[in-house]
Design a protein around this motif. Structure first.
Motif, PDB file in Angstrom:
ATOM      1  N   ALA A   1       0.798  -1.198  -0.102  1.00 31.99           N
ATOM      2  CA  ALA A   1       0.061   0.028  -0.244  1.00 31.99           C
ATOM      3  C   ALA A   1       0.794   1.082  -0.051  1.00 31.99           C
ATOM      4  CB  ALA A   1      -0.889   0.044   1.133  1.00 31.99           C
ATOM      5  N   TYR A   2       0.203   2.356  -0.636  1.00 34.12           N
ATOM      6  CA  TYR A   2       0.985   3.565  -0.688  1.00 34.12           C
ATOM      7  C   TYR A   2       2.447   3.326  -1.068  1.00 34.12           C
ATOM      8  CZ  TYR A   2      -2.942   4.214   2.391  1.00 34.12           C
ATOM      9  OH  TYR A   2      -4.082   4.119   2.953  1.00 34.12           O
ATOM     10  N   ARG A   3       2.669   2.588  -2.268  1.00 30.41           N
ATOM     11  CA  ARG A   3       4.144   2.434  -2.673  1.00 30.41           C
ATOM     12  C   ARG A   3       3.989   2.504  -4.167  1.00 30.41           C
ATOM     13  NH1 ARG A   3       8.100  -2.420  -0.594  1.00 30.41           N
ATOM     14  NH2 ARG A   3       9.967  -1.719  -1.365  1.00 30.41           N
ATOM     15  N   LYS A   4       4.856   3.113  -4.841  1.00 26.61           N
ATOM     16  CA  LYS A   4       4.927   3.235  -6.475  1.00 26.61           C
ATOM     17  C   LYS A   4       5.103   1.857  -6.989  1.00 26.61           C
ATOM     18  CE  LYS A   4       6.636   6.130  -9.994  1.00 26.61           C
ATOM     19  NZ  LYS A   4       7.509   7.110 -10.238  1.00 26.61           N
ATOM     20  N   TYR A   5       4.367   1.402  -8.090  1.00 23.91           N
ATOM     21  CA  TYR A   5       4.254   0.255  -8.579  1.00 23.91           C
ATOM     22  C   TYR A   5       3.897  -0.873  -7.782  1.00 23.91           C
ATOM     23  CZ  TYR A   5       7.680   2.928 -11.666  1.00 23.91           C
ATOM     24  OH  TYR A   5       8.043   3.989 -12.283  1.00 23.91           O
ATOM     25  N   HIS A   6       3.119  -0.593  -6.733  1.00 20.30           N
ATOM     26  CA  HIS A   6       2.551  -1.525  -5.863  1.00 20.30           C
ATOM     27  C   HIS A   6       1.239  -1.430  -5.661  1.00 20.30           C
ATOM     28  CE1 HIS A   6       6.952  -2.317  -4.997  1.00 20.30           C
ATOM     29  NE2 HIS A   6       6.623  -3.494  -4.373  1.00 20.30           N
ATOM     30  N   SER A   7       0.228  -2.661  -5.477  1.00 18.16           N
ATOM     31  CA  SER A   7      -1.112  -2.651  -5.232  1.00 18.16           C
ATOM     32  C   SER A   7      -1.679  -3.900  -4.623  1.00 18.16           C
ATOM     33  CB  SER A   7      -1.811  -2.249  -6.557  1.00 18.16           C
ATOM     34  OG  SER A   7      -1.539  -3.335  -7.374  1.00 18.16           O
ATOM     35  N   THR A   8      -2.762  -3.702  -4.604  1.00 22.13           N
ATOM     36  CA  THR A   8      -3.328  -5.069  -4.112  1.00 22.13           C
ATOM     37  C   THR A   8      -3.137  -6.474  -4.891  1.00 22.13           C
ATOM     38  OG1 THR A   8      -5.362  -4.464  -4.937  1.00 22.13           O
ATOM     39  CG2 THR A   8      -5.496  -4.034  -2.915  1.00 22.13           C
ATOM     40  N   GLN A   9      -2.780  -6.105  -6.374  1.00 21.66           N
ATOM     41  CA  GLN A   9      -2.594  -7.095  -7.213  1.00 21.66           C
ATOM     42  C   GLN A   9      -1.115  -7.724  -6.845  1.00 21.66           C
ATOM     43  OE1 GLN A   9      -2.844  -5.551 -11.113  1.00 21.66           O
ATOM     44  NE2 GLN A   9      -5.242  -5.570 -11.043  1.00 21.66           N
ATOM     45  N   SER A  10      -0.085  -6.836  -6.733  1.00 22.48           N
ATOM     46  CA  SER A  10       1.110  -7.231  -6.139  1.00 22.48           C
ATOM     47  C   SER A  10       1.055  -7.987  -4.919  1.00 22.48           C
ATOM     48  CB  SER A  10       2.176  -6.118  -6.007  1.00 22.48           C
ATOM     49  OG  SER A  10       1.755  -5.272  -5.204  1.00 22.48           O
ATOM     50  N   ALA A  11       0.200  -7.479  -3.804  1.00 24.36           N
ATOM     51  CA  ALA A  11       0.309  -8.188  -2.682  1.00 24.36           C
ATOM     52  C   ALA A  11      -0.275  -9.794  -3.079  1.00 24.36           C
ATOM     53  CB  ALA A  11      -0.606  -7.495  -1.523  1.00 24.36           C
ATOM     54  N   LEU A  12      -1.389  -9.959  -3.875  1.00 20.83           N
ATOM     55  CA  LEU A  12      -1.979 -11.245  -4.201  1.00 20.83           C
ATOM     56  C   LEU A  12      -0.749 -11.933  -5.061  1.00 20.83           C
ATOM     57  CD1 LEU A  12      -4.335 -12.968  -3.751  1.00 20.83           C
ATOM     58  CD2 LEU A  12      -5.128 -11.818  -6.118  1.00 20.83           C
ATOM     59  N   LEU A  13      -0.269 -11.338  -5.694  1.00 15.98           N
ATOM     60  CA  LEU A  13       0.732 -12.134  -6.456  1.00 15.98           C
ATOM     61  C   LEU A  13       1.710 -12.839  -5.577  1.00 15.98           C
ATOM     62  CD1 LEU A  13       1.224  -9.744  -9.672  1.00 15.98           C
ATOM     63  CD2 LEU A  13       0.255 -12.272  -9.545  1.00 15.98           C
ATOM     64  N   ARG A  14       2.234 -12.066  -4.444  1.00 18.66           N
ATOM     65  CA  ARG A  14       3.151 -12.552  -3.590  1.00 18.66           C
ATOM     66  C   ARG A  14       2.593 -13.686  -2.876  1.00 18.66           C
ATOM     67  NH1 ARG A  14       8.081 -10.509  -1.617  1.00 18.66           N
ATOM     68  NH2 ARG A  14       8.542 -11.676   0.348  1.00 18.66           N
ATOM     69  N   ILE A  15       1.265 -13.456  -2.273  1.00 21.08           N
ATOM     70  CA  ILE A  15       0.701 -14.787  -1.588  1.00 21.08           C
ATOM     71  C   ILE A  15       0.732 -16.024  -2.413  1.00 21.08           C
ATOM     72  CG2 ILE A  15      -1.405 -15.499  -0.622  1.00 21.08           C
ATOM     73  CD1 ILE A  15      -1.703 -12.865   0.263  1.00 21.08           C
ATOM     74  N   VAL A  16       0.241 -15.808  -3.691  1.00 20.35           N
ATOM     75  CA  VAL A  16       0.128 -16.923  -4.649  1.00 20.35           C
ATOM     76  C   VAL A  16       1.593 -17.659  -4.821  1.00 20.35           C
ATOM     77  CG1 VAL A  16      -0.502 -17.810  -6.925  1.00 20.35           C
ATOM     78  CG2 VAL A  16      -1.943 -16.165  -5.782  1.00 20.35           C
ATOM     79  N   ASP A  17       2.658 -16.842  -5.306  1.00 18.39           N
ATOM     80  CA  ASP A  17       3.942 -17.198  -5.379  1.00 18.39           C
ATOM     81  C   ASP A  17       4.537 -17.868  -4.351  1.00 18.39           C
ATOM     82  OD1 ASP A  17       6.400 -17.288  -7.164  1.00 18.39           O
ATOM     83  OD2 ASP A  17       7.228 -15.907  -5.611  1.00 18.39           O
ATOM     84  N   ASP A  18       4.202 -17.460  -3.038  1.00 18.69           N
ATOM     85  CA  ASP A  18       4.856 -18.101  -1.735  1.00 18.69           C
ATOM     86  C   ASP A  18       4.067 -19.454  -1.686  1.00 18.69           C
ATOM     87  OD1 ASP A  18       6.391 -15.866  -1.165  1.00 18.69           O
ATOM     88  OD2 ASP A  18       5.049 -15.170   0.232  1.00 18.69           O
TER      89      ASP A  18
END
Length: 612
Positions: A537-554
């Motif tokens: 959150a509140y970070r350039k080039y990041h969003s809820t999509q990047s958070a979800l991608l990280r969870i799926v990748d882990d």
């Protein structure tokens, strides 16, 4: 001039109720019968419908069907056909599984620009009590509505004295309900009984009523009632504003330049500087754009040109000409002109809408904004004033935050060489922050973003001085810590103070300052890689999509390594309101923020006030 509301106008709705005793076998005759009628709502009891019977098998053209079927035993079931022109939503219903209780369906009917109406249809099987199950639910809902109607087959003969009829009449009397005096509705070879009822909460609104047989369905008569929903004429909206569109910008800037701004630079307190700046700006605007009271009766149609208004005037004039003497040839001319004017208005409206969207076909945000402005979208949220006292809402909003004072922690006494310091604002950063301020709301200081933009060429250097003085003195102006809070309902019908969301309106200049400091803090954190690596959150080039991608990748990595994965999610209610200020300041100190920067943030966070 008296602008108060003195007139009301009724909206007529026609209702009917019929006991079907199995709808599906008679659906063709049912459609043929009701296609020639003009009922807005058709209430049904004993539909005998089951979940496997689809709506389209018993649909009625021009109506939408709501139903509560009986499951687990033959018979029973209630339903409502509602005209497509009405909005309807289900509020309550009896259990679908048969349990020897009355079957009912309670819905809300919404008319355009009119109060909502509560409608219930009830079927009470013979020799079954427990009518209080419906009565308790209806009594709980009806206080929120000014109009309420109940149709149903209660299997209690109101033309005879019995325990059931006494109980039913007592329920109506206790709740201020009135039974419409229909006659006997159920006819057999040996008796005629009054089983089907229409109950209203205001008998004066019943315009007409009656009954007639529907022999193709059952031995029950169809009962009907025409009900008047009183729609109050729209009260004129009044508000105070400044006529900024007609301001002579050149004269305004000349008067601002002629002011003596030297005292602003001599004052030693940031609060005194803010008071001086506000007084100077407002004093000039009071001359060039004084406050005025504006009354708006209705939203004007922007496509109404002078030519169209002239055609409307001719139409109305022709109507007045034929009404009094009743001249047939004038009536024919009026009908033709009325249809012509209606077509002209429709064409002008369509043309206006097309012109509005032609230049914005690629910008979704502008399209949605334009739809709201034109009134083509409506919100499902409540638009009326809060039903709770403002003091109660104020207490609810204040209970969220902890707000620990800044003196509860110890700061570092010496700044590091590379410590973060709030830098003096440049003209470019100040102008960018002002352009990014979209809200034009008037709050505590009475200065809007539009006013600042009009005066910007003159006051730019003075505001920059004020901003940089705040940074140097590590003091945030007290006047900019006061927020006006607008309670926005989260649901259509709020039932508690927690159903409102606080929207804080802050001074425009305070939001400009916040943006400037926020940009500097972000740049500092990014340059030293101080952000949490898992932050999205509140970070350039990041969003809820990047958070979800990280969870799926882990999770995939764990699967590849044949490891067990457990995911635990936390949902924090009012997370930002519950941030402890002392811990936040300690964190800033640990991130190598200078003493002056931490002191500025402590001043920014402390002594906050709000008013609902």
């Amino acid at each position: 001039m008296d602008r108060s509301l003195s007139s009301t106008r009724p909206r007529h709705l026609s209702f009917c109720h019929v006991n079907c005793q199995s709808l599906l076998p008679h659906i063709d005759e049912f459609r043929l019968h009701f296609m020639s009628k003009t009922y807005h709502v058709i209430c049904l009891t004993e539909t005998w419908l089951k979940p496997e019977i689809l709506d389209k098998m018993v649909e009625l053209p021009g109506y939408k069907l709501l139903r509560r079927d009986r499951v687990g035993k033959l018979g029973g079931g209630v339903g409502i056909f509602v005209a497509d022109s009405l909005q309807v939503s289900v509020l309550s219903a009896s259990p679908e599984l048969y349990c020897r209780l009355p079957e009912f369906l309670v819905v809300e009917l919404k008319l355009p620009n009119a109060p909502a109406l509560l409608l219930a249809v009830v079927y009470r099987p013979p020799r079954l009590g427990h009518l209080s199950v419906f009565e308790d639910r209806f009594t709980e809902i009806i206080p929120d509505y000014s109009h309420g109607i109940v149709f149903g087959d209660f299997n209690a003969d109101l033309n005879a004295a019995s325990f059931d009829t006494v109980h039913l009449r007592d329920f109506c009397t206790a709740n201020g309900l009135h039974i419409v005096p229909h006659g006997a509705t159920h006819h057999t070879a040996t008796s005629s009984t009054r089983l089907d009822l229409c109950i209203v909460n205001d008998a004066s609104n019943v315009r007409s009523f009656g009954q007639y047989p529907v022999s193709f369905l059952s031995a029950h008569d169809l009962i009907f009632a025409e009900y008047d929903v009183i729609v109050p004429a729209r009260e004129p909206i009044s508000f105070t504003c400044r006529g900024l569109r007609r301001v002579n910008a050149k004269a305004l800037l000349q008067d601002l330049s002629a002011l003596d701004w030297e005292p602003l630079y001599q004052l030693q307190s940031v609060d005194e500087k803010v008071d001086f700046l506000n007084a100077a700006i407002l004093g000039v605007f009071d001359i060039h754009a004084p406050k005025k009271q504006v009354y708006v009766k209705r939203r004007p149609a922007p496509w109404l040109t002078a030519e169209l208004r002239e055609w409307i005037r001719r139409r109305d004039q022709l109507r007045r000409a034929f009404v009094k003497p009743r001249l047939p040839h004038l009536h024919v001319r009026f009908i033709a002109l009325r249809n012509e004017v209606k077509a002209m208005l429709r064409a002008a409206r369509d043309s206006y809408f097309l012109d509005c969207f032609q230049a914005e076909t690629d910008d979704a945000a502008k399209i949605w904004s334009r739809l709201w402005d034109l009134g083509l979208l409506t919100s499902g949220k409540a638009k009326t004033a809060p039903v709770f006292p403002l003091e109660a809402l104020n207490a609810q909003f204040l209970s969220a935050g902890l707000g620990v004072p800044a003196q509860d922690f110890q700061m570092s006494s010496v700044d590091a060489v590379d410590a973060f310091r709030v830098q003096p604002a440049s003209r470019e950063s100040f102008e960018a922050a002002l352009r990014a301020t979209a809200s034009d709301a008037l709050v505590i200081d009475g200065i809007s973003a539009t006013m600042l933009r009009l005066a910007f060429p003159v006051i730019r250097e003075h505001i920059l001085h004020l901003l940089n003085f705040s940074f140097c003195s590590s003091e945030f102006p007290l006047a900019w810590k006061h927020a006006l809070v607008c309670p926005i309902p989260k649901v259509a019908t709020p039932t508690s103070t927690s159903d409102y969301r606080p929207i804080s309106l802050l001074c425009t200049l305070s939001k400009v300052f916040e943006r400037i400091v926020a940009q500097q803090v972000k740049a500092y954190l990014d340059s030293r890689n101080l952000r949490d690596p898992f932050q999205s959150a509140y970070r350039k080039y990041h969003s809820t999509q990047s958070a979800l991608l990280r969870i799926v990748d882990d999770a995939r990595k764990a699967i590849d390594n044949r490891n067990m994965s457990i995911v635990l999610f936390f949902v924090f209610s009012k997370a930002f309101d519950c941030v402890r200020h002392d811990l936040l300041l300690v964190t800033l100190d640990e991130l190598n923020f200078s003493v002056s920067a931490v002191s500025w943030f402590a001043s920014y966070l402390g002594c906050r006030r709000m008013a609902v």
